[in-house]
Design a protein around this motif. Structure first.
Motif, mmCIF file in Angstrom:
data_model
loop_
_atom_site.group_PDB
_atom_site.id
_atom_site.type_symbol
_atom_site.label_atom_id
_atom_site.label_comp_id
_atom_site.label_asym_id
_atom_site.label_seq_id
_atom_site.Cartn_x
_atom_site.Cartn_y
_atom_site.Cartn_z
ATOM 1 N N GLN A 13 0.836 -1.198 0.000
ATOM 2 C CA GLN A 13 0.000 0.000 0.000
ATOM 3 C C GLN A 13 0.875 1.253 0.000
ATOM 4 N N ALA A 14 0.313 2.319 -0.507
ATOM 5 C CA ALA A 14 1.021 3.598 -0.496
ATOM 6 C C ALA A 14 1.450 3.941 0.926
ATOM 7 N N LEU A 86 6.498 4.543 -0.095
ATOM 8 C CA LEU A 86 6.201 4.220 -1.485
ATOM 9 C C LEU A 86 4.939 4.915 -1.976
ATOM 10 N N THR A 91 5.225 2.220 -8.915
ATOM 11 C CA THR A 91 4.871 0.942 -9.525
ATOM 12 C C THR A 91 5.656 0.735 -10.808
ATOM 13 N N VAL A 121 2.396 -0.600 -6.107
ATOM 14 C CA VAL A 121 1.995 0.210 -4.965
ATOM 15 C C VAL A 121 0.549 0.637 -5.176
#
Length: 123
Positions: A13-14, A86, A91, A121
């Motif tokens: 996940q972000a 991230l 990605t 991500v």
């Protein structure tokens, strides 16, 4: 010849973190500068980070500076990319690359490449 094998990619996940590893087959690993490149979907491959043979010098793309850290363990013939904070735009397929001699930031200057590892991500 240098064979490179990446690992550590996945879905995150972000805001999350991942650590990529790249194991090299070559003896005298310290003679080789190492780098990470990435290729986002539908885009060209781009430079991410590079490290000198001794590990004393590192270089980063502006887009990852302060979030990613490249390092190496010459005793283990391995280079790492620690990725923090991230973002979805991180990605990509991440590639490890090696070249004998000094560090470079252009993909055509690297002779040896791994098969790539996918990093995704989610937002």
């Amino acid at each position: 010849q240098v064979q490179l094998v990446e690992s550590g990619g996945g879905l995150v996940q972000a805001g999350g973190s991942l650590r990529l590893s790249c194991a090299a087959s070559r003896q005298r690993f310290s003679n080789y500068a190492m780098a990470w490149f990435r290729q986002p979907p539908g885009q060209e491959r781009e430079f991410v980070a590079a490290i000198s043979g001794s590990g004393s010098s590192t270089y980063y793309a502006d887009s990852v500076k302060g979030r990613f850290t490249i390092s190496r363990d010459n005793a283990k013939n391995t280079v790492y990319l620690q990725m923090n904070s991230l973002k979805p735009e991180d990605t990509a397929i991440y590639y490890c690359a090696a070249r004998r001699g000094i560090t470079a930031m252009k993909d055509y200057e690297y002779a040896y490449w791994g098969q790539g590892t996918q990093v995704t991500v989610s937002s």
